[in-house]
Design an enzyme around this catalytic site. Sequence first.
Site, short mmCIF file in Angstrom:
data_model
loop_
_atom_site.label_atom_id
_atom_site.label_comp_id
_atom_site.label_asym_id
_atom_site.label_seq_id
_atom_site.Cartn_x
_atom_site.Cartn_y
_atom_site.Cartn_z
N GLU A 1 0.71 -1.08 -0.17
CA GLU A 1 0.06 0.16 0.38
C GLU A 1 0.87 1.46 0.28
O GLU A 1 0.69 2.18 -0.37
CB GLU A 1 -0.94 0.09 0.87
CG GLU A 1 -1.77 1.27 1.13
CD GLU A 1 -3.41 0.38 2.34
OE1 GLU A 1 -4.30 -0.11 1.54
OE2 GLU A 1 -3.45 0.22 3.30
N HIS B 1 8.60 -25.72 1.11
CA HIS B 1 7.92 -27.24 -0.20
C HIS B 1 7.00 -26.99 -0.55
O HIS B 1 6.79 -28.13 -1.83
CB HIS B 1 7.55 -28.31 1.22
CG HIS B 1 8.71 -28.77 1.86
ND1 HIS B 1 9.14 -30.11 1.73
CD2 HIS B 1 8.81 -28.18 3.00
CE1 HIS B 1 9.44 -29.91 3.31
NE2 HIS B 1 9.97 -29.12 3.68
N LYS C 1 -13.79 2.21 -2.54
CA LYS C 1 -14.94 2.27 -2.01
C LYS C 1 -16.25 2.97 -2.68
O LYS C 1 -17.73 2.90 -2.42
CB LYS C 1 -14.05 3.39 -0.59
CG LYS C 1 -12.76 2.51 0.08
CD LYS C 1 -12.44 3.55 0.97
CE LYS C 1 -11.01 3.22 1.93
NZ LYS C 1 -10.37 3.56 2.80
#
Length: 413
Positions: A262, A288, A403
Amino acid sequence: MNSYHLDYPLEVDSDIKNLMANAFGALVHEKEQGVTGYYNLPEESGLIVEEIKKRELDQKFDRIVVIGIGGSSLGTKAVDHFLRYKKVHRPIYFLENPDPVAIRHQFEQIPKENTLFIIVSKSGTTIETISIFKTALAHYKIDLAKDNEQLMVITDIDSPLHLFAQEYGIESFAIPKNVGGRFSVMSAVGIVPLSIAGYDTLGFLEGAKGMFERFFMLHEEHILQKAAFIYKNWQQYSMNVLFSYADELENFNKWYVQLWGESLGKKDPAGNPVGTTPIAHIGSVDQHSFLQLVMEGPKDKTLTFICIENFEEEIAIPDISLPHLAKTDFVNGALFNRLLNEECKATMESVKGQGVPTDKIVLPFINEDSIGELMAYYELLTSLVGAMFGINTYNQPGVELGKQILKTRFMQK
């Protein structure tokens, strides 16, 4: 103190020295001019710890519920998770994601009695946070007038949430205006719930303060060198991979991803998109599944290894030889602490052999001082890279569009 070892192929010539000097000067300017206030939080937040102890807020509740998301919860959750096995009297629960299954399950686990609900939102209008808060009010039948001592708010001064708290006599703590959410763990955002839970938050702040002080005295030049390498080579090494060799660092990894992504995924002054992609894994589990890509895939990543020198848990691998499994006996009798750290060393050595730039951070113990210093280190590193890119490290314009679209979609229902 944590230890830091940088193994990046960086030739510190005059250009690199100028780059580091200019970035360092930019952070000094930020600190002196108050562009961002996170540098000062270790000293300022000590007053919050004293107030909580003086008023015995850490003795009044059996558990804490933090209602917040992103920068309002990730830092606190990272510290709590790192120290979760310490003998702390009050557990912290986090209500973050508006996932109805998770919300219902958590409500079933958390009783109302002797629980402190802390609502954290810098803007005071975070849609997920306020929606979950409303749901908690309804589920627990919280009377805002009678039960207000079980509620606490952490937000900006004069935000809508702060005004709400004032109207109902709810305790509130302020977030400094010049401290963004992802840099706020050392503010009231983290210090209030962690102190009430019983952690040594003064030790946490001291660890961070020591890192900040040493950096601004130019005693932590390795941070400048790492930032310079990332900046100079970001188009080739477009990903920063963090391998943390401890389950306790899982939520620290998530905090790092937000802090880095961000802050640094921006457009530079010329309008060009910049930034490297943060990736975080837990060793030895994730090696792994991811190590093969690092070893033989594109050489477009830098790797940071974090390990803990002393887990203070002496669990040994039993000296048992099992039929058909004798080839695993070479670790018999060794402590798990050694096994995990040797795996870290072996993995680091193997990727270095493939020409992958690496660095290593060693935390001496699982304690408040270590995690405080580590988080301060990453905040400084993020600010330095942002200064080198010439961007505003502390805003997030790319988040706001989503938003606005969300609000529009609900208004159209």
